[in-house]
Write a protein that holds these residues in place. Structure first.
Motif, PDB file in Angstrom:
ATOM      1  N   UNK A 142      35.777  -0.221  -3.494  1.00 15.87           N
ATOM      2  CA  UNK A 142      37.053  -0.930  -3.633  1.00 15.87           C
ATOM      3  C   UNK A 142      37.183  -1.654  -4.966  1.00 15.87           C
ATOM      4  N   UNK A 143      36.421  -1.180  -5.967  1.00 12.37           N
ATOM      5  CA  UNK A 143      36.377  -1.897  -7.245  1.00 12.37           C
ATOM      6  C   UNK A 143      37.123  -1.159  -8.352  1.00 12.37           C
ATOM      7  N   UNK A 144      37.775  -0.064  -8.006  1.00 13.92           N
ATOM      8  CA  UNK A 144      38.490   0.743  -9.000  1.00 13.92           C
ATOM      9  C   UNK A 144      37.543   1.275 -10.097  1.00 13.92           C
ATOM     10  N   UNK A 145      36.291   1.520  -9.705  1.00 11.88           N
ATOM     11  CA  UNK A 145      35.324   2.059 -10.667  1.00 11.88           C
ATOM     12  C   UNK A 145      35.586   3.530 -10.925  1.00 11.88           C
ATOM     13  N   UNK A 146      35.413   3.931 -12.193  1.00 15.71           N
ATOM     14  CA  UNK A 146      35.612   5.336 -12.529  1.00 15.71           C
ATOM     15  C   UNK A 146      34.439   6.206 -12.063  1.00 15.71           C
TER      16      UNK A 146
END
Lengths: 107, 113
Positions: free
Chosen positions: B26-30
């Motif tokens: 949920x961290x918007x990590x690529x």
């Protein structure tokens, strides 16, 4: 050939002892990480460092870039510190992991 | 609190079954990664993905495939499970760039019988 070597592999200590875990690496790095894995599998990141020393509570991590060596110290060890400690290094977008040091602290 | 969530903590499957291991962050990590961890061998990279629909083989991709249809979800697929795939599987994510650390899921212990 392992890019990251840890020692010792296993360590048993009496509660209250000062503990040192060592990590040597052979690649150029942008950062070194110390991870903690408790029984059951979950991994948490303890430290990320690229120079010098960091301290968090009873945990201290140091790194010597010239010698390509890092140490994780635990002062006044406690049974709840029992876990596997993993050293990892990253070079840009690539990560390399040590095989871990299994620490058991006996009351 | 940021999180990487793996769908199962423990899984038992039969040889030859198709197995899906799901991971959501949920961290918007690529970047997302699948590792397996075996005694004495440490963490070994199976596959990773640096963007939606992109995937790269890691050190031990044989017998596995992955899917990343959405940024937050990275699935590991065992097309035909074998006993030598009994292991702890760990998903991780990180932001692109030098110096960013990993966030790990809590792991899935898979037993293939």
């Amino acid at each position: 050939k392992n890019e990251v070597e840890q020692s010792p592999q296993n360590l048993t200590a009496q509660e209250g002892e000062f503990i040192t875990i060592n990590c040597s690496y052979s690649v150029g790095i942008s950062a070194l990480h110390w991870l903690q894995q408790h029984p059951g599998g979950g991994i948490v990141s303890l430290f990320m460092l690229s120079s010098g020393k960091k301290k968090h509570g009873r945990l201290i991590a140091t790194i010597n870039i010239q010698e390509k060596h890092s140490s994780l110290h635990i002062t006044a060890s406690h049974p709840r510190d029992s876990a596997v400690y993993i050293c990892a290094v990253n070079t840009g977008n690539q990560f390399y992991f040590g095989t871990g040091t299994s620490l058991t602290v006996i009351p | 609190d940021v999180k990487v969530t793996q769908s199962s903590r423990y899984l038992v499957k039969r040889t030859g079954e198709k197995v899906f291991l799901e991971c959501v962050q949920d961290m918007d990590h690529e970047n997302m990664f699948w590792y397996r961890q075996d005694p004495g061998l440490g963490l070994r990279l199976i596959y990773f993905s640096y963007d939606v629909k992109m995937k790269e083989k890691g050190d031990i991709p044989e017998g596995y495939s992955v899917s990343r249809e959405k940024k937050e979800r990275f699935s590991l697929i065992l097309e035909s499970a074998s006993t030598n795939q009994t292991s702890m599987y760990l998903c991780a994510s990180r932001q692109t760039g030098v110096g960013f650390g990993y966030t790990f899921g809590s792991g899935t212990r898979l037993t293939v019988v």
